[in-house]
Design a protein around this motif. Sequence first.
Motif, short mmCIF file in Angstrom:
data_model
loop_
_atom_site.label_atom_id
_atom_site.label_comp_id
_atom_site.label_asym_id
_atom_site.label_seq_id
_atom_site.Cartn_x
_atom_site.Cartn_y
_atom_site.Cartn_z
N ARG A 18 15.14 -28.22 15.17
CA ARG A 18 14.17 -27.58 14.26
C ARG A 18 14.57 -26.13 13.96
NH1 ARG A 18 9.36 -30.09 17.56
NH2 ARG A 18 8.93 -31.95 16.32
N ASP A 19 15.00 -25.42 14.99
CA ASP A 19 15.46 -24.04 14.80
C ASP A 19 16.65 -24.00 13.83
OD1 ASP A 19 13.56 -23.14 16.62
OD2 ASP A 19 15.01 -22.89 18.26
N ALA A 20 17.55 -24.97 13.96
CA ALA A 20 18.71 -25.02 13.07
C ALA A 20 18.28 -25.24 11.62
CB ALA A 20 19.68 -26.12 13.51
N HIS A 21 17.27 -26.07 11.43
CA HIS A 21 16.76 -26.30 10.08
C HIS A 21 16.20 -24.99 9.50
CE1 HIS A 21 14.22 -27.87 6.82
NE2 HIS A 21 15.11 -28.85 6.78
N ALA A 22 15.42 -24.28 10.30
CA ALA A 22 14.86 -23.00 9.85
C ALA A 22 15.98 -21.99 9.60
CB ALA A 22 13.88 -22.46 10.89
N MET A 23 17.01 -22.00 10.44
CA MET A 23 18.13 -21.09 10.28
C MET A 23 18.85 -21.34 8.95
SD MET A 23 21.42 -20.77 12.85
CE MET A 23 21.89 -22.50 12.63
N GLN A 81 23.87 -28.73 4.53
CA GLN A 81 23.61 -28.62 5.96
C GLN A 81 22.13 -28.84 6.26
OE1 GLN A 81 25.23 -24.74 6.70
NE2 GLN A 81 27.35 -25.46 6.55
N GLN A 82 21.28 -28.27 5.42
CA GLN A 82 19.83 -28.49 5.59
C GLN A 82 19.52 -29.99 5.57
OE1 GLN A 82 17.36 -26.27 2.82
NE2 GLN A 82 18.75 -24.54 2.97
N LYS A 83 20.13 -30.68 4.64
CA LYS A 83 19.90 -32.14 4.51
C LYS A 83 20.41 -32.86 5.76
CE LYS A 83 19.93 -36.24 1.95
NZ LYS A 83 19.62 -37.06 3.10
N LEU A 84 21.59 -32.48 6.23
CA LEU A 84 22.15 -33.11 7.42
C LEU A 84 21.25 -32.89 8.64
CD1 LEU A 84 25.94 -32.23 7.02
CD2 LEU A 84 24.89 -34.50 6.81
N VAL A 85 20.76 -31.66 8.79
CA VAL A 85 19.88 -31.36 9.92
C VAL A 85 18.56 -32.13 9.77
CG1 VAL A 85 18.60 -29.54 11.13
CG2 VAL A 85 20.96 -29.12 10.37
N GLN A 86 18.04 -32.19 8.55
CA GLN A 86 16.82 -32.96 8.31
C GLN A 86 17.03 -34.43 8.64
OE1 GLN A 86 13.61 -31.78 7.45
NE2 GLN A 86 13.19 -33.86 8.15
N ASP A 87 18.20 -34.95 8.32
CA ASP A 87 18.52 -36.35 8.65
C ASP A 87 18.48 -36.58 10.16
OD1 ASP A 87 18.83 -36.87 5.94
OD2 ASP A 87 21.03 -36.93 6.01
N VAL A 88 18.98 -35.60 10.92
CA VAL A 88 18.91 -35.71 12.39
C VAL A 88 17.45 -35.72 12.83
CG1 VAL A 88 19.46 -34.58 14.59
CG2 VAL A 88 21.20 -34.69 12.78
N LEU A 89 16.65 -34.81 12.28
CA LEU A 89 15.22 -34.77 12.63
C LEU A 89 14.53 -36.08 12.27
CD1 LEU A 89 14.31 -31.13 11.52
CD2 LEU A 89 14.38 -32.02 13.86
N ASP A 90 14.84 -36.61 11.10
CA ASP A 90 14.23 -37.89 10.69
C ASP A 90 14.61 -39.01 11.65
OD1 ASP A 90 13.12 -36.56 8.52
OD2 ASP A 90 14.59 -37.34 7.07
N ARG A 91 15.88 -39.03 12.03
CA ARG A 91 16.35 -40.06 12.94
C ARG A 91 15.71 -39.94 14.31
NH1 ARG A 91 20.28 -39.75 15.89
NH2 ARG A 91 21.33 -38.03 14.87
N HIS A 144 28.71 -16.22 12.63
CA HIS A 144 29.03 -16.40 14.05
C HIS A 144 27.80 -16.79 14.86
CE1 HIS A 144 33.30 -15.62 14.22
NE2 HIS A 144 33.09 -14.81 13.20
N PHE A 145 26.63 -16.31 14.45
CA PHE A 145 25.38 -16.75 15.08
C PHE A 145 25.21 -18.26 14.86
CE2 PHE A 145 20.81 -17.66 14.62
CZ PHE A 145 20.37 -17.33 15.90
N GLU A 146 25.44 -18.71 13.63
CA GLU A 146 25.33 -20.14 13.33
C GLU A 146 26.35 -20.96 14.13
OE1 GLU A 146 23.70 -20.79 8.91
OE2 GLU A 146 25.59 -19.69 8.98
N THR A 161 27.37 -34.65 13.49
CA THR A 161 26.80 -33.88 12.38
C THR A 161 26.97 -32.40 12.63
OG1 THR A 161 25.19 -35.59 11.81
CG2 THR A 161 24.64 -33.34 11.17
N PHE A 162 26.65 -31.96 13.84
CA PHE A 162 26.71 -30.52 14.14
C PHE A 162 28.16 -30.03 14.20
CE2 PHE A 162 22.54 -31.70 16.22
CZ PHE A 162 21.81 -31.36 15.10
N MET A 163 29.08 -30.89 14.58
CA MET A 163 30.50 -30.51 14.54
C MET A 163 30.95 -30.28 13.10
SD MET A 163 32.48 -32.80 17.37
CE MET A 163 31.43 -33.64 18.52
N THR A 164 30.51 -31.16 12.21
CA THR A 164 30.84 -31.02 10.79
C THR A 164 30.31 -29.70 10.24
OG1 THR A 164 30.84 -33.42 10.48
CG2 THR A 164 30.52 -32.07 8.50
N ILE A 165 29.06 -29.39 10.54
CA ILE A 165 28.46 -28.14 10.06
C ILE A 165 29.16 -26.94 10.67
CG2 ILE A 165 26.36 -26.74 10.05
CD1 ILE A 165 24.75 -29.40 10.00
#
Length: 171
Positions: free
Chosen positions: A15-20, A55-65, A108-110, A132-136
């Motif tokens: 969730r934090d990653a999505h907000a980021m 990236q937002q979509k990818l993170v949202q896909d993880v949240l949905d899953r 670098h924070f990301e 997914t996170f490796m790709t991002i």
Amino acid sequence: MSKSKAQENYIDWVRDAHAMEKQAETMLTKMADRLEHYPLLQRRIQEHIVETQGQQKLVQDVLDRLDTSHSVIKDVAAKATAMGQSLSGMFVSDEVVKGGISGYVFEHFEIACYSALIVAAEAVGDLQGAQTFMTIKVQEEQMAKWLEENLPEVTQRYLALLENPDVDASR
């Protein structure tokens, strides 16, 4: 069935990653809109905005899953923070240089956040999330490298434009 503490933290971090990523999109958009004399930087930021939206979509896909949703509160707070950061840059003459430095730091924070997310995803058995996170993370590393390589040129251009009284070097 209740979630383990590791799973709860993992979901919170996603969730934090999505907000980021929402924050990143807001900051990048505000910066790109003001770059009149830096077409190369503007073009790369616009490309990264598209990546960030993906990236937002990818993170949202993880949240949905994971059968959860992003945190609206965190997204709003992130956007408000980003708006404040971008507005504060409007009042400094060296905005483009400081924006480039801030962008480099934020990338670098990301990268650090996604490094932690990869480990957390693997720890809770979410191998698809880890991928997914490796790709991002790779995209964030590429943007950080681009900024590192191009910030000297942006700085030189800014300093050269400062000498022209008819040009707003910060744009």
